[in-house]
Design a protein around this motif. Sequence first.
Motif, mmCIF file in Angstrom:
data_model
loop_
_atom_site.group_PDB
_atom_site.id
_atom_site.type_symbol
_atom_site.label_atom_id
_atom_site.label_comp_id
_atom_site.label_asym_id
_atom_site.label_seq_id
_atom_site.Cartn_x
_atom_site.Cartn_y
_atom_site.Cartn_z
ATOM 1 N N ALA A 356 0.833 -1.200 0.000
ATOM 2 C CA ALA A 356 0.000 0.000 0.000
ATOM 3 C C ALA A 356 0.870 1.253 0.000
ATOM 4 O O ALA A 356 0.621 2.199 -0.765
ATOM 5 C CB ALA A 356 -0.927 -0.011 1.219
ATOM 6 N N GLU A 357 1.880 1.254 0.845
ATOM 7 C CA GLU A 357 2.788 2.403 0.914
ATOM 8 C C GLU A 357 3.553 2.579 -0.388
ATOM 9 O O GLU A 357 3.662 3.701 -0.925
ATOM 10 C CB GLU A 357 3.760 2.222 2.081
ATOM 11 N N ALA A 358 4.078 1.495 -0.924
ATOM 12 C CA ALA A 358 4.856 1.582 -2.167
ATOM 13 C C ALA A 358 3.980 2.012 -3.335
ATOM 14 O O ALA A 358 4.401 2.799 -4.194
ATOM 15 C CB ALA A 358 5.515 0.237 -2.459
ATOM 16 N N ARG A 359 2.762 1.507 -3.393
ATOM 17 C CA ARG A 359 1.864 1.914 -4.477
ATOM 18 C C ARG A 359 1.527 3.403 -4.386
ATOM 19 O O ARG A 359 1.500 4.105 -5.403
ATOM 20 C CB ARG A 359 0.580 1.076 -4.420
ATOM 21 N N ALA A 368 -3.110 1.527 -3.874
ATOM 22 C CA ALA A 368 -2.762 1.712 -2.468
ATOM 23 C C ALA A 368 -4.003 1.643 -1.593
ATOM 24 O O ALA A 368 -4.007 1.004 -0.535
ATOM 25 C CB ALA A 368 -2.047 3.054 -2.287
ATOM 26 N N MET A 369 -5.069 2.289 -2.037
ATOM 27 C CA MET A 369 -6.287 2.287 -1.237
ATOM 28 C C MET A 369 -6.952 0.908 -1.221
ATOM 29 O O MET A 369 -7.565 0.527 -0.221
ATOM 30 C CB MET A 369 -7.268 3.344 -1.757
ATOM 31 N N ALA A 370 -6.808 0.171 -2.318
ATOM 32 C CA ALA A 370 -7.343 -1.195 -2.318
ATOM 33 C C ALA A 370 -6.663 -2.030 -1.238
ATOM 34 O O ALA A 370 -7.323 -2.789 -0.511
ATOM 35 C CB ALA A 370 -7.162 -1.823 -3.693
ATOM 36 N N ASP A 371 -5.337 -1.901 -1.132
ATOM 37 C CA ASP A 371 -4.609 -2.646 -0.105
ATOM 38 C C ASP A 371 -4.960 -2.157 1.293
ATOM 39 O O ASP A 371 -5.171 -2.954 2.218
ATOM 40 C CB ASP A 371 -3.103 -2.518 -0.335
ATOM 41 N N LEU A 372 -5.003 -0.842 1.463
ATOM 42 C CA LEU A 372 -5.273 -0.290 2.789
ATOM 43 C C LEU A 372 -6.678 -0.671 3.253
ATOM 44 O O LEU A 372 -6.884 -1.089 4.408
ATOM 45 C CB LEU A 372 -5.105 1.237 2.749
#
Length: 459
Positions: A356-359, A368-372
Amino acid sequence: MTFLNFRGRAAAGAGLLGAALALAACSASDLDVPEYNNPSIEQLETNPTPAGIKAAAVGMLLGAKSDMTGRTGYISMLGIVGRESYTLDVSDPRYVSELLVGPVTNSGAFGAGLWTARYADIRLGNIILHALDKVEGMSDAEKAAVRGFVKTMQAYDFLLVINTRDVNGAPIEVDQPLGSDLAPIASKSAVFAHIVSLLDAGRTDLQAGGASFPFIMSSGFARFSTPASFITFNRALKARVDVYTQQYATALTDLNASFLNTADSLSVGAYNTYGSGSDAPNDLAGSDVIFAHPSVVADAEHKPDATLDNRVLAKVTTVDERSLSGVKSDKAFTIYASNASPVPIIRNEELILLRAEARWFTNDKPGAMADLNFIRTTSGGLAPIAQPATDAAFITELLKQRRYSLLFEGGHRWIDARRFGRLADLPLDLPSHIRIAAFQVPLSECQSRNLPSPCAATP
């Protein structure tokens, strides 16, 4: 002789190898007893055998978990300075007076701890690597597999060291013969570069390591018990380092080669294992002096049904209140159910948050938001949120999810607050309290180099 360079036969390294050779006979305390004339180390250095090398590799697994779960171990100490935990021990108020009030000294278990065990394990790894150059009776693939394993575990040890010392730096050129000059204290960036070098070299070795390791892996590495699968652990550690050093594009590449999988359990990962006998107990379990910081509950979000974040419900409980030196808590951890409970080194949930951070910082904000939000909903039971409008707002949300997902597993909150310049966000319980940015290089290491104390890397 200092422990740092281990220029003779390292006491702790000998103890780890001895423990591996006699698993049922040793206790945790045995690993700390100097054994300068240990014949197994002598043999490994001068006339190594395949059996000795295999036992030493097991010794590195013992070393990896050394000094992790004790009251002055890595998880507890970083938990205190990161305001995840308190140690309220009336018989030893230094957990408050040094780590919360300060100043932290560079001597003793508090300011100078979290050092020797790491370098003992690194030293043992160097002995193994030299032994592989001499040993007969091992195939090239077996040697490559052991080399890849050793370099990966050494990288992990160096990462634990620099996590505690940060800008103060740490020695990296420690594979030196007796009588040579002491290794200089390298800068933080040099230590991270060395870690990357070890991980990349380890991966190359593992790729030539054949179908299996020539020694028995710990059950905590069940998913990584072959050279090929161990590469995914190697890349997971590399991704953590990439993110710490803001190499975000590289982090995405390494995460793709790791064991990250949103279809798998969030708990899947590599663990340090504990138990009894030579498999030392997890001393974080059932402690009557280690408490959760009250803010863990106070700052938690609520689920749509108005109950607390699932991670808080699963990891923290209410107990009788304890107070010491103006500090108090009625919250305790339930993360480690028994003294045989394993402790994560790195697991799937962290990898998703690293991605998420890397994206986000490679401009894939929807990804990133999908992961978070996956972590919010899957791990926390929380409702998803909209994309933050700014980097600062995203970081705030990211650090919140990392705080609760990785709670009391390895000092993540403190490390994260420091790397994002947010140590000031850590609460001060009393006006007399301070926020510690880094532990010092031990006094003995400064003195052995004729450096003024406290000492650090030369800019």
